[in-house]
Scaffold this active site. Sequence first.
Site, PDB file in Angstrom:
ATOM      1  N   GLU B  51       0.821  -1.215   0.000  1.00 62.43           N
ATOM      2  CA  GLU B  51       0.000   0.000   0.000  1.00 62.43           C
ATOM      3  C   GLU B  51       0.857   1.267   0.000  1.00 62.43           C
ATOM      4  O   GLU B  51       0.459   2.297  -0.523  1.00 62.43           O
ATOM      5  CB  GLU B  51      -0.955   0.016   1.194  1.00 62.43           C
ATOM      6  N   PHE B 113     -11.874  -6.683  14.079  1.00 65.00           N
ATOM      7  CA  PHE B 113     -10.794  -7.168  13.217  1.00 65.00           C
ATOM      8  C   PHE B 113     -10.457  -6.106  12.159  1.00 65.00           C
ATOM      9  O   PHE B 113     -11.341  -5.612  11.467  1.00 65.00           O
ATOM     10  CB  PHE B 113     -11.216  -8.473  12.531  1.00 65.00           C
ATOM     11  N   GLN B 114      -9.203  -5.785  12.051  1.00 66.22           N
ATOM     12  CA  GLN B 114      -8.700  -4.772  11.117  1.00 66.22           C
ATOM     13  C   GLN B 114      -9.354  -3.413  11.303  1.00 66.22           C
ATOM     14  O   GLN B 114      -9.489  -2.641  10.358  1.00 66.22           O
ATOM     15  CB  GLN B 114      -8.803  -5.250   9.662  1.00 66.22           C
ATOM     16  N   LYS B 163     -17.502  -0.184   5.708  1.00 66.04           N
ATOM     17  CA  LYS B 163     -17.883  -1.199   4.727  1.00 66.04           C
ATOM     18  C   LYS B 163     -19.380  -1.201   4.449  1.00 66.04           C
ATOM     19  O   LYS B 163     -19.801  -1.347   3.301  1.00 66.04           O
ATOM     20  CB  LYS B 163     -17.442  -2.578   5.224  1.00 66.04           C
ATOM     21  N   MET B 477      24.621   8.046   2.343  1.00 65.25           N
ATOM     22  CA  MET B 477      24.501   9.375   2.928  1.00 65.25           C
ATOM     23  C   MET B 477      24.760   9.337   4.433  1.00 65.25           C
ATOM     24  O   MET B 477      25.389  10.245   4.991  1.00 65.25           O
ATOM     25  CB  MET B 477      23.118   9.966   2.638  1.00 65.25           C
TER      26      MET B 477
HETATM   27  C1  LIG Z   1      12.508   5.461   5.150  1.00 68.24           C
HETATM   28  C2  LIG Z   1      13.805   6.081   5.515  1.00 68.24           C
HETATM   29  N1  LIG Z   1      14.582   5.494   6.466  1.00 68.24           N
HETATM   30  C3  LIG Z   1      15.771   6.054   6.806  1.00 68.24           C
HETATM   31  C4  LIG Z   1      16.205   7.200   6.190  1.00 68.24           C
HETATM   32  C5  LIG Z   1      17.542   7.817   6.582  1.00 68.24           C
HETATM   33  N2  LIG Z   1      18.478   7.803   5.438  1.00 68.24           N
HETATM   34  C6  LIG Z   1      18.677   8.872   4.646  1.00 68.24           C
HETATM   35  S1  LIG Z   1      19.732   8.587   3.398  1.00 68.24           S
HETATM   36  C7  LIG Z   1      19.990   6.999   3.924  1.00 68.24           C
HETATM   37  C8  LIG Z   1      20.929   6.086   3.181  1.00 68.24           C
HETATM   38  C9  LIG Z   1      20.409   5.726   1.854  1.00 68.24           C
HETATM   39  O1  LIG Z   1      21.237   4.728   1.315  1.00 68.24           O
HETATM   40  P1  LIG Z   1      21.135   4.297  -0.197  1.00 68.24           P
HETATM   41  O2  LIG Z   1      19.721   4.133  -0.588  1.00 68.24           O
HETATM   42  O3  LIG Z   1      22.039   3.145  -0.429  1.00 68.24           O
HETATM   43  O4  LIG Z   1      21.637   5.590  -0.975  1.00 68.24           O
HETATM   44  P2  LIG Z   1      23.062   6.300  -0.994  1.00 68.24           P
HETATM   45  O5  LIG Z   1      23.062   7.352   0.073  1.00 68.24           O
HETATM   46  O6  LIG Z   1      24.115   5.248  -0.760  1.00 68.24           O
HETATM   47  O7  LIG Z   1      23.145   6.893  -2.357  1.00 68.24           O
HETATM   48  C10 LIG Z   1      19.240   6.736   5.071  1.00 68.24           C
HETATM   49  C11 LIG Z   1      19.266   5.461   5.803  1.00 68.24           C
HETATM   50  C12 LIG Z   1      15.355   7.769   5.221  1.00 68.24           C
HETATM   51  N3  LIG Z   1      15.664   8.906   4.596  1.00 68.24           N
HETATM   52  N4  LIG Z   1      14.186   7.185   4.889  1.00 68.24           N
END
Ligand SMILES: Cc1ncc(C[n+]2csc(CCOP(=O)(O)OP(=O)(O)O)c2C)c(N)n1
Lengths: 153, 568
Positions: B51, B113-114, B163, B477
């Site tokens: 979803e 439920f749900q 529903k 990052m």
């Molecule tokens: C849902 C979610 N969880 C955690 C984060 C924190 N976060 C920001 S950038 C990142 C790393 C992303 O890694 P990747 O997708 O491998 O991309 P890269 O930075 O290596 O290009 C994280 C964990 C986020 N932005 N969104």
Amino acid sequence: MRRLISVIVLNEHGVLARISGLFAGRGYNIDSLTVAPIPESDFSRLSIVTNGDERVLEQIVKQLHKLIPTYKVIEDASFVEKEMALVKIPLSEDFAGLDAILKGYNGSVANSSDEFIVVMVVDDASRIDSFLKTVKKFNPIDIVRGGSVIMDM
Amino acid sequence: MKELNGSQMISEALRLEGVEVVFGYPGGAALNIYDETYKQDHFRHILTRHEQAAVHAADGYARASGRVGVAFTTSGPGFTNAITGLATAYSDSVPLVLISGQVGRALIGTDAFQEIDAVGISRACVKHNYLVRSIEELPRIIKEAFYIARTGRPGPVHIDIPKDITAEIGLFEYPNEVSMPTYKPTYKGNSKQIKKAVAAIKSAKRPLAYIGGGAISSNAAEPVRKLLAMSGIPAVQTLMALGVLRDDDSLNLGMAGMHGSYAANMAISECDLLISLGARFDDRITGNTAEFAKGAKIIHVDIDPSSISKIINADYPIVGDLATVVNQIMDELNSDAGIDPSLYAPWRDTLDKFKALYPLDFDDSEGVLKPQWVIKQTAQIVGDEAIISTDVGQHQMWVAQFYPFNSPRQFLTSGGQGTMGYGLPAALGAKVAKSANAVINFTGDGSILMNIQEMMTAMADDIPVINIVLNNNFLGMVRQWQTFFYEHRFSSTDLSLQPDFAMLAASFGGVGYRVKTKDEFKKALKEALDSKKPAIIDVVIDRFENVLPMVPAGAAIYNMILDDKGKR
Ligand SMILES: Cc1ncc(C[n+]2csc(CCOP(=O)(O)OP(=O)(O)O)c2C)c(N)n1
């Protein structure tokens, strides 16, 4: 800074949750909040007492406006502010002086039983504060404050 | 007026709203709605595999097309899965309508439920929401939901429908117009304020336009380009605005903020008038607000009054629709003597020096692929018509810095929430909206796994999007922050263990590649485009590449880290 805000909202499902959620979610203070339907209309009026610096207050007003069911936000008016308080005092207390105090605050005895009396006053919030201080000596067993209701002039 | 049951009303209302596609996932409380969906033939239903992805796909559809995206879910977990999608769309002002099933009215409040308090949960991340309480109000609510979603500052609207109402029969009359005494967005700017703002522009020596995502929402790219061209006022763009200006426009200083260009951040720091056009002074732009555009007066144009003076005090607040207001500004600028673009020539010269001093650049290498090269190369291969989505992380910032965006609605990214997992489903939505355009999702080896199941949706519904995984075997990052600010302690960011992405793509029935050289990449991208199948190109890049420049969180934006010597 203490601020009074009067809000007119559509009387629809969940509207109070929207407003209290806004305050909770954005970290704004609510000192008191009262709400009741406006007679013969689809609207309710909320009286909100809040506090915060200018910037926060401006945001509160704008965020209230932004809610879809908000019709009107009144804040930069002079307001009549009244609050009600109920105080339950055991009959075993010595009531000397109570009459004079009630008179001074335009109060009255609202009800009584064989164990206590309930007195009520209606006044502005700061006067309610001092009233409650004064009646402390009667060792009240319960105090209920109603929250401010406000009307713009 | 005709008699319809609640599900038929939904279907009929969607037809009248011109909805051509719904992304969704069925379940118990949505069975009636899905039965009607099966019977009708005016909208396409795309079954996503989660979803969250349904809402992101509706969001990508909306951003790429400018229309309202629509999603369906069932109650309980079906609905809660959608929340990240709603939050993402809300933060980026994307018009959506989510219709969720709810348990029957007799069960509400019984912990059935749900059952979950869906409107209670969505309230904080939608523009508005409704729990439908009777069949009589259903048509009005759907009408209002679409209206609220697309007007004013756009945003997601959630309708929760018990529903029993989806089966109950009632009289259907779809309102022609919305009458909401409490919701009346302001579109036209106050003319006195506009006069004052224009006087400020004319007396400024170093004016700067600061363009935000509002320029895309309000379809204001054309008037904004015109305004800049006639006045010679230079501009910076936020992440959300990329594409409003052509990449090669000489007035375009690039993206501002944490990973903005040196010239953009210096321009903000040195200007004497900042003209904010549909931007909201997000902390990723401003850094330390006390130092942000310190010497400048601020004109702030926004359709949302609560954005104005929220972060930075505006000297000239103008509430209104950006396209309308920019046209008003141009009329006013042209009114008497007009405006002479040579007025700001010395300022543009200064900015040209900033541009030349630290252009956005990277050290290319023949030994190992650099993500910036991959991004630029992709643009060369796919051309100007391609739509680009991203996930979140370093790859997202590199795309923002190095991909030459030339038109609005070309770049879809989660800016406000920074939602990993957005890219692939958003790409699906965009491809459905613009089937003739190539759609590329730049992603990371972390992010892609957050909604990888959508490869199955892409296969099942024949939506050929290409995922380019800039694979650094890291949550890059976060690893970068750990490098700069946590003495290289790579806590939970090493992704050395990972699936074989090429095989993974193949296992869904798509095409997959793993590439390590420039030639391999070019070949793989061309093949993937020709294959007309969903694809993953796993690109092995320099593990320790950093995104630069970088403004440390909370620092003044003129204090940029410009190189990473000793930090690799
Ligand atoms: C849902 C979610 N969880 C955690 C984060 C924190 N976060 C920001 S950038 C990142 C790393 C992303 O890694 P990747 O997708 O491998 O991309 P890269 O930075 O290596 O290009 C994280 C964990 C986020 N932005 N969104």
